[in-house]
Design a protein around this motif. Structure first.
Motif, PDB file in Angstrom:
ATOM      1  N   LEU A  86       0.760  -1.273   0.016  1.00  0.00           N
ATOM      2  CA  LEU A  86       0.066  -0.005  -0.004  1.00  0.00           C
ATOM      3  C   LEU A  86       0.854   1.207  -0.156  1.00  0.00           C
ATOM      4  O   LEU A  86       1.896   1.150   0.323  1.00  0.00           O
ATOM      5  N   PRO A  87       0.244   2.474  -0.418  1.00  0.00           N
ATOM      6  CA  PRO A  87      -0.874   2.553  -0.956  1.00  0.00           C
ATOM      7  C   PRO A  87      -1.261   2.083  -2.320  1.00  0.00           C
ATOM      8  O   PRO A  87      -0.359   1.846  -2.902  1.00  0.00           O
ATOM      9  N   ALA A  88      -2.467   1.813  -2.722  1.00  0.00           N
ATOM     10  CA  ALA A  88      -2.672   1.135  -3.883  1.00  0.00           C
ATOM     11  C   ALA A  88      -4.129   1.581  -4.491  1.00  0.00           C
ATOM     12  O   ALA A  88      -4.925   2.219  -3.608  1.00  0.00           O
ATOM     13  N   PRO A  89      -4.456   1.412  -5.577  1.00  0.00           N
ATOM     14  CA  PRO A  89      -5.775   1.852  -6.147  1.00  0.00           C
ATOM     15  C   PRO A  89      -6.984   0.889  -5.303  1.00  0.00           C
ATOM     16  O   PRO A  89      -6.836   0.025  -5.008  1.00  0.00           O
ATOM     17  N   VAL A  90      -7.959   1.777  -5.089  1.00  0.00           N
ATOM     18  CA  VAL A  90      -9.358   1.090  -4.447  1.00  0.00           C
ATOM     19  C   VAL A  90      -9.944   0.443  -5.639  1.00  0.00           C
ATOM     20  O   VAL A  90     -10.400   0.859  -6.603  1.00  0.00           O
ATOM     21  N   ALA A  91     -10.156  -1.082  -5.646  1.00  0.00           N
ATOM     22  CA  ALA A  91     -10.433  -1.704  -6.763  1.00  0.00           C
ATOM     23  C   ALA A  91     -11.884  -2.395  -6.121  1.00  0.00           C
ATOM     24  O   ALA A  91     -11.858  -3.574  -5.745  1.00  0.00           O
ATOM     25  N   PRO A  92     -13.295  -1.738  -6.351  1.00  0.00           N
ATOM     26  CA  PRO A  92     -14.465  -2.454  -6.089  1.00  0.00           C
ATOM     27  C   PRO A  92     -14.507  -3.907  -6.379  1.00  0.00           C
ATOM     28  O   PRO A  92     -15.264  -4.503  -5.900  1.00  0.00           O
ATOM     29  N   ARG A  93     -13.820  -4.359  -7.437  1.00  0.00           N
ATOM     30  CA  ARG A  93     -14.078  -5.927  -8.042  1.00  0.00           C
ATOM     31  C   ARG A  93     -13.686  -6.784  -7.170  1.00  0.00           C
ATOM     32  O   ARG A  93     -14.316  -7.998  -7.090  1.00  0.00           O
ATOM     33  N   TRP A  94     -12.979  -6.416  -6.096  1.00  0.00           N
ATOM     34  CA  TRP A  94     -12.552  -7.305  -5.162  1.00  0.00           C
ATOM     35  C   TRP A  94     -13.530  -7.718  -4.024  1.00  0.00           C
ATOM     36  O   TRP A  94     -13.368  -8.514  -3.328  1.00  0.00           O
ATOM     37  N   LEU A  95     -14.508  -6.993  -4.151  1.00  0.00           N
ATOM     38  CA  LEU A  95     -15.605  -7.170  -3.164  1.00  0.00           C
ATOM     39  C   LEU A  95     -16.214  -8.606  -3.489  1.00  0.00           C
ATOM     40  O   LEU A  95     -16.985  -9.293  -2.647  1.00  0.00           O
ATOM     41  N   ALA A  96     -16.197  -9.177  -4.673  1.00  0.00           N
ATOM     42  CA  ALA A  96     -16.800 -10.335  -5.050  1.00  0.00           C
ATOM     43  C   ALA A  96     -15.856 -11.485  -4.340  1.00  0.00           C
ATOM     44  O   ALA A  96     -16.413 -12.509  -4.432  1.00  0.00           O
ATOM     45  N   ALA A  97     -14.778 -11.100  -3.728  1.00  0.00           N
ATOM     46  CA  ALA A  97     -14.185 -12.136  -3.016  1.00  0.00           C
ATOM     47  C   ALA A  97     -14.837 -12.636  -1.856  1.00  0.00           C
ATOM     48  O   ALA A  97     -14.649 -13.784  -1.296  1.00  0.00           O
ATOM     49  N   LEU A  98     -15.725 -11.683  -1.267  1.00  0.00           N
ATOM     50  CA  LEU A  98     -16.573 -12.117  -0.021  1.00  0.00           C
ATOM     51  C   LEU A  98     -17.734 -12.766  -0.623  1.00  0.00           C
ATOM     52  O   LEU A  98     -18.965 -12.214  -0.619  1.00  0.00           O
ATOM     53  N   ASP A  99     -17.563 -14.052  -1.115  1.00  0.00           N
ATOM     54  CA  ASP A  99     -18.617 -14.942  -1.612  1.00  0.00           C
ATOM     55  C   ASP A  99     -19.722 -15.384  -0.805  1.00  0.00           C
ATOM     56  O   ASP A  99     -19.127 -16.143   0.387  1.00  0.00           O
ATOM     57  N   ALA A 100     -20.788 -15.061  -0.612  1.00  0.00           N
ATOM     58  CA  ALA A 100     -21.834 -15.499   0.153  1.00  0.00           C
ATOM     59  C   ALA A 100     -22.251 -16.614   0.265  1.00  0.00           C
ATOM     60  O   ALA A 100     -23.121 -17.308   1.079  1.00  0.00           O
ATOM     61  N   SER A 101     -21.687 -17.640  -0.730  1.00  0.00           N
ATOM     62  CA  SER A 101     -22.186 -18.855  -0.673  1.00  0.00           C
ATOM     63  C   SER A 101     -21.929 -19.706   0.348  1.00  0.00           C
ATOM     64  O   SER A 101     -22.586 -20.492   0.695  1.00  0.00           O
ATOM     65  N   ARG A 102     -20.615 -19.929   0.495  1.00  0.00           N
ATOM     66  CA  ARG A 102     -20.199 -20.816   1.780  1.00  0.00           C
ATOM     67  C   ARG A 102     -19.082 -19.947   2.617  1.00  0.00           C
ATOM     68  O   ARG A 102     -17.773 -20.372   2.543  1.00  0.00           O
ATOM     69  N   PRO A 103     -19.416 -19.127   3.318  1.00  0.00           N
ATOM     70  CA  PRO A 103     -18.360 -18.643   4.340  1.00  0.00           C
ATOM     71  C   PRO A 103     -18.310 -19.771   5.562  1.00  0.00           C
ATOM     72  O   PRO A 103     -19.283 -20.382   5.571  1.00  0.00           O
ATOM     73  N   VAL A 104     -17.184 -19.844   6.303  1.00  0.00           N
ATOM     74  CA  VAL A 104     -17.174 -20.169   7.541  1.00  0.00           C
ATOM     75  C   VAL A 104     -17.948 -19.472   8.354  1.00  0.00           C
ATOM     76  O   VAL A 104     -17.720 -18.104   8.752  1.00  0.00           O
ATOM     77  N   ARG A 105     -18.981 -20.076   9.088  1.00  0.00           N
ATOM     78  CA  ARG A 105     -19.792 -19.498  10.049  1.00  0.00           C
ATOM     79  C   ARG A 105     -19.445 -19.890  11.484  1.00  0.00           C
ATOM     80  O   ARG A 105     -19.572 -21.059  11.501  1.00  0.00           O
ATOM     81  N   LEU A 106     -19.144 -18.920  12.368  1.00  0.00           N
ATOM     82  CA  LEU A 106     -18.512 -19.082  13.736  1.00  0.00           C
ATOM     83  C   LEU A 106     -19.410 -18.447  14.637  1.00  0.00           C
ATOM     84  O   LEU A 106     -19.393 -17.257  14.566  1.00  0.00           O
ATOM     85  N   LEU A 107     -19.998 -19.016  15.350  1.00  0.00           N
ATOM     86  CA  LEU A 107     -20.872 -18.301  16.634  1.00  0.00           C
ATOM     87  C   LEU A 107     -20.273 -18.593  18.009  1.00  0.00           C
ATOM     88  O   LEU A 107     -19.845 -19.631  18.322  1.00  0.00           O
ATOM     89  N   VAL A 108     -19.928 -17.414  18.356  1.00  0.00           N
ATOM     90  CA  VAL A 108     -18.933 -17.456  19.640  1.00  0.00           C
ATOM     91  C   VAL A 108     -19.791 -17.049  20.907  1.00  0.00           C
ATOM     92  O   VAL A 108     -20.552 -16.022  20.836  1.00  0.00           O
TER      93      VAL A 108
END
Length: 762
Positions: free
Chosen positions: A366-388
């Motif tokens: 950093l610093p680097a350009p902000v690239a909104p395309r990287w939001l696709a990395a947070l794929d909603a299909s199968r995250p690890v779900r942890l309840l503490v």
């Protein structure tokens, strides 16, 4: 440094031996920093010796070929009011320090010496192995460590993230020749110039910085670069829910695997973390807070190696049963953000960071350009779900070497109607200079903590709006006082201040009802913190006294400090402007003890306030603290092996200045810890009486030339000292003698300013 500071200049270079350099000329800086990154970490160590990479990181601080004892990097930097640390991660190990600019030369000499020098003998290694054992025991009860271990249970079988890499006594066979050979081989293979990167930043010119690097690093012989394998994929991730039993507030943690993490992704994720924590109306956190579902949200990179990463999004829940609703709202919010243009994603202000933090960011690309395309990395299909949660179902499970109460459960259905979330682009950059405003109120009687928490909670939406215009706004407790601070473009401070003052003077009726809930949540949160942290949090109230009742704004006295900004009109500020300095409340001399009950390891904190506010006395105590610091670590951590978490230094707690000592131990009770601390302090008289003049001169010179921090003027005002106090402290330091240090030491032992001992056990 203000946003209008001279632009930094950078240079990339490579020494003849292959060492890669990034040089940063920061012309207005008063401090300098260095960071070395070794392209090797815990996932590169031999599987037969878990923790070897972390152990080597510790060993190198014991000294190199040229510098030993008090001339080693750690005590040398500490004596100059600097800071340093190191970090071993999966595929990298970082060593870094920050010092006054003139000390960069000596610091780099010591850093290069310790990294390239011979390793300590096995006998010296035994003591450091005990330090790692104490660190492991402390981390085994740390919520953050255990949450990361639980997340590792959700990644693919066989991934090295599931391995034990922290190191402890049983895994570090120091006495065996096979271990010593593996240690030497690891150091020889990976700690060589072609496998290292060096970042240097300071007011020195680029040519001067490069000359420094060449002077201390070019003689390091090159070697053959080691081969490294790419780690296996993190996926497939667990599709069921993980339940982790831990004390503290219930939390929902969502883990997302990213296959390729570059600098633009890092910048986008940092910007996303800021947007996620934004409390402004129309945002996710405001919506969750209005419905009593969630009090805080954060995003961090829990693991990174060779481009891949595991991102952790954490929500602090009001109740564990709200987890499915909070997750569904977040995923919908994320959907709406991805469908927009990404204008709301704005990186943090770079020049507001200290030099060391800037270098650590540069090491991430950093610093680097902000690239909104990287939001696709947070794929909603199968995250690890942890309840503490404290009452989460769990069974004993060992993951990454840590014992967890962990259990898997079926996935819960998510049902959430899409919302029209609001994503506002920040205001255009201001051309006005950076300004600061500090307001402080003292009430006739200290108000109850619950009322402070309620008002701070009520200011969150305003703080979110202020952040979008480049202004930070926060309300803090300063012992017996409340303080409102704003920092940002001078032309935008007044409007933010007016809205905040209006809310403080006339808070909504519904806000007061939040106080007790927030207080209980804070107590619940602190129950999960390390014991030493709980004692530090309890110290200001121990000095000021516990508050009770409502804040009486009509009788409150207030003062203000404005820099590059207009002070507020008195008619707009609740309370009465003071006509006299608001000195810190007087503290009683003598010994005071308080038990702050809590679970976990034994912990002790001792605070000894200055007996007065004179510049000469403060100079003597500051020099005394720096001289004691190295011996404190050597005696209590290395020789007595009392624990990993220790601290010794001169600090300001609210308005009170003095010496602060803290120890957390896995095997020694507070009474015995206090005995060791007193014995160390009493024995220091002999070494102080024989302190070489050259050493005293170095300490005094470093203190006299130590640059003031951003908030130094405000801290001085809180402490009740004059505007030129720091200058007079510097002048007094130059005249300091051994007799002055011995007098300060006698005043410390005699508790002339009082001493406050906090422990977590009777």
């Amino acid at each position: 440094m203000s946003r209008n500071a001279d632009p930094q200049q950078t240079r990339q270079a490579t020494l003849a031996n292959g060492l890669a350099l990034t040089l940063v000329h920061a012309p207005q800086a008063t401090r300098a920093a260095a960071l070395v990154r070794v392209a090797a970490g815990s996932h590169d160590e031999p599987p037969a010796h878990p923790g070897l990479a972390h152990f080597l990181e510790h060993l190198l601080f014991l000294g190199g070929a040229r510098f030993a004892a008090g001339e080693r990097l750690m005590p040398w930097v500490q004596a100059r009011g600097g800071r340093l640390n190191a970090s071993t991660r999966a595929r990298t190990t970082d060593y870094f320090f920050e010092v006054p600019a003139a000390a960069l030369d000596g610091g780099l000499a010591r850093l290069a010496d310790m990294l390239a020098g011979p390793l300590p003998e096995a006998g010296a290694q035994l003591g450091e192995r005990e330090v790692l054992e104490a660190e492991y025991i402390a981390r085994a009860t740390d919520a953050g460590t255990l949450i990361d271990a639980a997340l590792a249970a959700g990644v693919a079988e066989g991934h090295p993230l599931r391995r034990f890499v922290a190191g402890r006594r049983a895994s570090l066979a120091v006495e065996e020749e096979g271990f010593q050979r593996a240690l030497r081989d690891f150091h020889g293979s990976f700690y060589q110039p072609g496998n290292l990167q060096l970042w240097l930043q300071g007011p020195q010119s680029l040519d001067e910085l490069q000359a420094l690097a060449a002077r201390y690093c070019e003689g390091w012989p090159a070697g053959q670069l080691p081969a490294r394998e790419r780690p296996p994929a993190l996926a497939p991730l667990a599709e069921d829910w993980l339940h982790l039993r831990l004390p503290g507030a219930p939390r929902l943690v969502l883990g997302f695997a990213v296959d390729e993490l570059d600098a633009t992704a890092e910048q986008a994720l940092d910007a996303l973390a800021g947007l996620l924590a934004d409390e402004a109306a129309g945002g996710l956190l405001a919506w969750l807070g209005e419905r009593g579902l969630c009090d805080a949200a954060a995003l961090r990179v829990a693991y990174r190696a060779a481009g891949q990463a595991l991102l952790a999004v954490t929500f602090e829940l009001a109740q564990a049963r709200h987890a499915p609703t909070v997750e569904a709202a977040f995923l919908d919010w994320l959907r709406a953000l991805r469908s927009g243009s990404g204008e709301a994603l704005v990186p943090a202000e770079w020049h507001q960071l200290a030099p060391l933090e800037q270098l650590r960011q540069r090491a991430r690309g950093l610093p680097a350009p902000v690239a909104p395309r990287w939001l696709a990395a947070l794929d909603a299909s199968r995250p690890v779900r942890l309840l503490v949660a404290p009452d989460a179902p769990g069974r004993p499970t060992c993951v990454a070497g840590f014992e967890l109460q962990l259990r898997r459960g079926p996935a819960k259905p998510l049902d959430f109607a899409p919302r029209a979330w609001r994503f506002e682009a920040p205001a255009p950059a201001s051309t006005a200079p950076a300004g600061t405003l500090h307001l402080r109120w003292r009430f006739p009687n200290v108000p109850a903590r619950s009322h402070f928490l309620a008002l701070r909670h009520g200011l969150r939406p305003l703080a979110g709006l202020a952040r979008r215009s480049g202004v930070s706004l926060r309300l803090d407790e300063e012992g017996a006082d409340w303080a409102l601070g704003l920092q940002g473009p001078a032309d935008r401070l007044q409007s933010c201040l007016d809205r905040a003052l209006a809310l403080l003077a006339e808070p909504p009726a519904a806000l007061a009802a939040q106080g007790e809930r927030l207080l209980q949540r804070e107590l619940q949160r602190k129950a999960a913190e390390l014991p030493i942290r709980r004692l530090l949090d309890a110290l200001p109230a121990s000095l000021a006294g516990e508050g009770e009742g409502l804040p009486d704004w009509s009788a409150a006295r207030w003062d203000v400090l404005a820099r590059h900004a207009e002070p507020p009109q008195a008619s707009r500020v609740p309370g009465l402007p003071t006509t006299q300095p608001l000195l810190p409340p007087a503290l009683a001399a003598g010994y005071h003890r308080r038990v702050v009950a809590g679970e976990g390891e034994a912990a002790l904190l001792l605070f000894c306030p200055l007996p007065g506010r004179g510049a000469a006395q403060e100079a003597a105590w500051r020099l005394l603290a720096r001289e004691l610091e190295g011996g404190f670590y050597q005696r209590l951590r290395v020789e007595l092996n009392l624990g990993y978490a220790l601290f010794c230094g001169f600090r300001q707690v609210a308005g009170w200045r003095g010496l602060l000592f803290a120890v957390q131990s896995p095997h020694t009770q507070p009474e015995a810890l206090y005995g060791h601390l007193r014995a160390f302090l009493e024995s220091a008289a002999a070494s102080l009486g024989e302190l070489p003049e050259a050493r005293l001169h170095d300490l005094a010179n470093a203190l006299a030339h130590e640059p003031a921090g951003e908030d130094a003027a405000w801290r001085d005002q809180l402490a009740g000292v004059a505007a030129d106090h720091a200058k007079r402290v510097a002048e007094a330091a130059r005249r300091m003698t051994r007799s002055d240090l011995l007098a300060a030491h006698a005043a410390l032992l005699g508790e002339q300013g009082g001493s406050w001992l906090l422990t977590n056990r009777a």
